[in-house]
Write an enzyme that holds these catalytic residues in place. Structure first.
Site, PDB file in Angstrom:
ATOM      1  N   HIS A 105      54.449  31.434  11.295  1.00 21.90           N
ATOM      2  CA  HIS A 105      53.578  32.578  11.045  1.00 21.90           C
ATOM      3  C   HIS A 105      52.175  32.386  11.633  1.00 21.90           C
ATOM      4  CE1 HIS A 105      52.300  30.249   7.354  1.00 21.90           C
ATOM      5  NE2 HIS A 105      51.145  30.770   7.680  1.00 21.90           N
ATOM      6  N   ASP A 135      60.180  28.628   8.804  1.00 21.83           N
ATOM      7  CA  ASP A 135      58.803  28.980   9.151  1.00 21.83           C
ATOM      8  C   ASP A 135      58.131  27.856   9.938  1.00 21.83           C
ATOM      9  OD1 ASP A 135      56.521  30.587   9.292  1.00 21.83           O
ATOM     10  OD2 ASP A 135      55.665  29.708   7.474  1.00 21.83           O
ATOM     11  N   SER A 209      47.424  26.401   7.054  1.00 21.02           N
ATOM     12  CA  SER A 209      48.847  26.515   7.377  1.00 21.02           C
ATOM     13  C   SER A 209      49.168  25.774   8.666  1.00 21.02           C
ATOM     14  CB  SER A 209      49.237  27.987   7.524  1.00 21.02           C
ATOM     15  OG  SER A 209      49.132  28.658   6.304  1.00 21.02           O
TER      16      SER A 209
END
Length: 349
Positions: A105, A135, A209
């Protein structure tokens, strides 16, 4: 006479010394074992002891954690010039020849991806491939002799382990947050059962992230992924990371094939009816390998290709690691009737 008295005095003193030594040896086992820690009681107290610190762990890992800037160019009607938007994230250098791991993402739909090392070096990055189910994405920069994150393929993570999350939240610069492992094998947080997260309370914010989650030795534990969000209530201290072993496996599959080739069965389960003796099929996806083979809802799967099944995640992992077009023998109970059903595994799309 004086000499005789002196000799008696010396002999008596020596006897008392031997007796005292024997008593001490009996009362203090450390003396018999050669352990010198007992000497600490006579040592002066340390006034300037060093405080507990994770500085060495951060030094070991931090140079391999990078900042990632992904740009999207959106076309506009203003003289045909595109409007650029930049997304922020972090990444981890996994090999000296330029392979990096991050979250999918972070770079999803990016037109340009830039990587900034901690020493200030900047590189354009190529997206090698990604896996939406975990992911994860693999990037490559044209550089060699890069600092890499310490890794241990035999690492086991336990609840209660101290961990450090390293990343670039809100573009403030490299930041370290500390916490402990709160849980492992957390599922149900994504649309598939292939993702099992590490849960911890080391803070993950926007920009973290894709960064590194390391232990107190600086060894990679996982790839920081997300925080738990519930719009209805304020939640603190619940954050997640992709486990290192899963991330490492996915990375190598992407490097080899450009994508993750994953076997597919096509069943769902009701976790209330799972046990250490197998799991109960809750539903069958239309036109799936399970439907084609004749598996049915409420079948209890207890063995796959000779392997005893203890959970749905274990079963799906066996299937995922199976090469498509391979036949696996499923042993199930349909009611009280034992059945052996061959299933041709297909590729998950």
């Amino acid at each position: 006479m004086k000499l005789l008295n002196l000799l008696k005095y010396i002999i008596n003193s020596a006897s008392y010394g031997v007796i005292l030594a024997v008593v001490l040896l009996l009362l203090i086992p450390e003396l018999r074992e050669g352990n010198r820690s007992w000497w600490n009681i006579f040592a002066p107290s340390k006034q300037n002891e060093q405080p507990l610190s994770y500085a060495r762990a951060v030094q070991q890992a931090s140079s391999a954690v990078v900042n990632i800037y992904s740009e999207k160019i959106q076309s506009t009607f203003n003289y045909n010039k595109g409007q650029r938007t930049t997304e922020l994230g972090s990444g981890v250098i996994m090999s000296t020849n330029g392979y990096l791991l991050t979250n999918y993402h972070v770079v999803q739909d990016a037109d340009l991806i830039g990587v900034v090392l901690q020493n200030g070096d900047r590189y354009p990055a190529e997206l090698i491939g990604y896996d939406v189910y975990t992911d994860l994405a693999v990037l490559k920069v044209a550089a060699t002799n890069l600092p890499t994150i310490p890794q241990d393929e035999n690492l086991t993570t336990y609840v209660g382990d101290v961990v450090l999350a390293i990343g670039n939240p809100f573009n403030l610069g490299q930041t370290v947050t500390q916490g402990i492992i709160s849980g492992t094998g957390r599922s149900g947080l994504s649309s598939t059962s292939y993702q099992e997260f590490i849960q911890m309370d080391a803070a993950i914010n926007e920009g973290n992230s894709g960064g590194a989650l390391v232990n107190s030795n600086g060894v990679l534990v996982g790839i920081n992924s997300r925080k738990y969000i519930n719009p209805q209530i304020s939640i603190q201290g619940i954050f997640f990371a992709v486990p290192y072993k899963l991330a490492h496996k996915v990375m190598h599959k992407i490097i080899e094939n450009g994508r993750v080739i994953r076997g597919w069965l096509g069943v769902s389960t009701n976790s209330r009816f799972s046990s250490d003796k197998g799991f109960l099929i809750g539903g069958i996806e239309p036109n799936s390998p399970a439907q084609k083979a004749g598996l049915q809802a409420n079948d209890l799967i207890y063995q796959i290709d000779g392997i005893e099944i203890h959970s749905i995640s274990q079963a799906l992992d066996i299937v995922a690691e199976t090469k498509p077009n391979t036949t696996l023998i499923f042993k199930v109970y349909r009611g009280k009737l034992p059945l052996e059903i061959p299933v041709v595994i297909e590729e998950k799309r």
